[in-house]
Design a protein around this motif. Structure first.
Motif, mmCIF file in Angstrom:
data_model
loop_
_atom_site.group_PDB
_atom_site.id
_atom_site.type_symbol
_atom_site.label_atom_id
_atom_site.label_comp_id
_atom_site.label_asym_id
_atom_site.label_seq_id
_atom_site.Cartn_x
_atom_site.Cartn_y
_atom_site.Cartn_z
ATOM 1 N N THR A 103 33.130 36.866 64.066
ATOM 2 C CA THR A 103 34.503 36.308 64.188
ATOM 3 C C THR A 103 35.426 36.205 62.843
ATOM 4 O O THR A 103 36.476 36.009 62.473
ATOM 5 C CB THR A 103 33.666 34.618 64.140
ATOM 6 N N LEU A 104 34.441 36.525 61.843
ATOM 7 C CA LEU A 104 35.228 36.419 60.287
ATOM 8 C C LEU A 104 35.950 37.576 60.735
ATOM 9 O O LEU A 104 37.547 37.441 59.816
ATOM 10 C CB LEU A 104 34.332 36.612 59.200
ATOM 11 N N PHE A 105 35.935 38.492 60.466
ATOM 12 C CA PHE A 105 36.660 40.158 60.787
ATOM 13 C C PHE A 105 37.477 39.715 62.404
ATOM 14 O O PHE A 105 38.703 40.201 61.837
ATOM 15 C CB PHE A 105 36.001 41.292 61.393
ATOM 16 N N THR A 106 37.331 39.655 62.914
ATOM 17 C CA THR A 106 39.036 38.730 63.842
ATOM 18 C C THR A 106 39.970 38.013 63.529
ATOM 19 O O THR A 106 41.095 38.060 63.928
ATOM 20 C CB THR A 106 37.983 38.514 65.129
ATOM 21 N N ARG A 107 38.971 37.120 63.055
ATOM 22 C CA ARG A 107 40.312 35.714 61.907
ATOM 23 C C ARG A 107 40.307 36.253 61.230
ATOM 24 O O ARG A 107 41.905 36.537 60.933
ATOM 25 C CB ARG A 107 39.283 34.898 61.936
ATOM 26 N N PHE A 108 40.308 37.378 60.177
ATOM 27 C CA PHE A 108 41.310 38.539 59.748
ATOM 28 C C PHE A 108 41.828 39.105 60.118
ATOM 29 O O PHE A 108 43.135 38.557 59.169
ATOM 30 C CB PHE A 108 40.246 39.199 58.518
ATOM 31 N N LEU A 109 41.982 39.939 60.936
ATOM 32 C CA LEU A 109 43.038 40.337 61.530
ATOM 33 C C LEU A 109 43.966 39.712 62.026
ATOM 34 O O LEU A 109 45.493 39.766 62.600
ATOM 35 C CB LEU A 109 42.797 41.603 63.019
ATOM 36 N N LYS A 110 43.617 38.023 62.920
ATOM 37 C CA LYS A 110 44.604 37.541 63.238
ATOM 38 C C LYS A 110 45.728 37.352 62.416
ATOM 39 O O LYS A 110 46.754 36.421 62.739
ATOM 40 C CB LYS A 110 44.366 36.330 64.537
ATOM 41 N N ASP A 111 45.240 36.495 61.182
ATOM 42 C CA ASP A 111 46.340 36.051 60.222
ATOM 43 C C ASP A 111 46.941 36.800 60.000
ATOM 44 O O ASP A 111 47.646 37.998 59.072
ATOM 45 C CB ASP A 111 44.726 35.678 58.555
ATOM 46 N N GLU A 112 48.019 36.448 60.353
ATOM 47 C CA GLU A 112 49.648 36.521 59.233
ATOM 48 C C GLU A 112 50.037 35.496 58.596
ATOM 49 O O GLU A 112 52.220 36.009 58.582
ATOM 50 C CB GLU A 112 50.894 36.983 60.834
ATOM 51 N N SER A 113 50.094 34.617 57.809
ATOM 52 C CA SER A 113 50.650 34.447 56.732
ATOM 53 C C SER A 113 50.436 35.422 55.497
ATOM 54 O O SER A 113 51.897 34.727 54.484
ATOM 55 C CB SER A 113 49.262 32.769 56.544
ATOM 56 N N GLY A 114 49.861 36.201 55.109
ATOM 57 C CA GLY A 114 50.507 37.590 54.044
ATOM 58 C C GLY A 114 51.272 38.326 54.911
ATOM 59 O O GLY A 114 52.466 38.321 53.710
ATOM 60 N N ALA A 115 52.077 38.467 55.768
ATOM 61 C CA ALA A 115 52.896 39.057 56.267
ATOM 62 C C ALA A 115 53.838 38.304 56.401
ATOM 63 O O ALA A 115 55.201 39.134 55.727
ATOM 64 C CB ALA A 115 52.647 39.760 57.938
ATOM 65 N N THR A 116 54.229 37.371 56.485
ATOM 66 C CA THR A 116 55.494 36.373 56.423
ATOM 67 C C THR A 116 55.699 36.227 55.196
ATOM 68 O O THR A 116 57.095 36.849 54.592
ATOM 69 C CB THR A 116 55.006 34.995 56.491
ATOM 70 N N ALA A 117 54.911 36.895 54.248
ATOM 71 C CA ALA A 117 55.650 36.486 52.305
ATOM 72 C C ALA A 117 56.205 37.848 52.402
ATOM 73 O O ALA A 117 57.269 37.704 51.483
ATOM 74 C CB ALA A 117 54.663 36.164 50.957
ATOM 75 N N ILE A 118 55.208 39.130 52.819
ATOM 76 C CA ILE A 118 56.079 40.669 52.419
ATOM 77 C C ILE A 118 56.932 40.237 52.626
ATOM 78 O O ILE A 118 58.167 41.209 52.647
ATOM 79 C CB ILE A 118 54.952 41.121 52.753
ATOM 80 N N GLU A 119 56.816 40.457 53.987
ATOM 81 C CA GLU A 119 58.940 40.048 54.745
ATOM 82 C C GLU A 119 59.864 39.558 53.829
ATOM 83 O O GLU A 119 60.460 39.807 54.230
ATOM 84 C CB GLU A 119 58.588 39.377 56.635
#
Length: 62
Positions: free
Chosen positions: A3-19
């Motif tokens: 569950t920790l790994f799937t939650r990490f894969l679904k987390d997109e909060s860092g992607a927005t900052a990179i964009e």
């Protein structure tokens, strides 16, 4: 652990900052390129004006 790994894969909060960072970098590059082009154009214009003024002064000087 799964569950920790799937939650990490679904987390997109860092992607927005990179964009946003990439967009800011592209805008900065465009501004720098535009400023360089504008600077060269202004330099050519003022050099031409200076040449014309020197020519006019040379013709009127005794």
């Amino acid at each position: 652990m799964t569950t920790l790994f799937t939650r990490f894969l679904k987390d997109e909060s860092g992607a927005t900052a990179i964009e946003y960072g990439l967009i800011a970098a592209l805008i900065s590059v465009a501004i720098i390129a535009g400023a360089g082009t504008l600077g060269n154009s202004l330099n050519a214009a003022f050099s031409g004006l200076g040449t014309k003024l020197n020519t006019a002064i040379a013709k009127t000087a005794p």
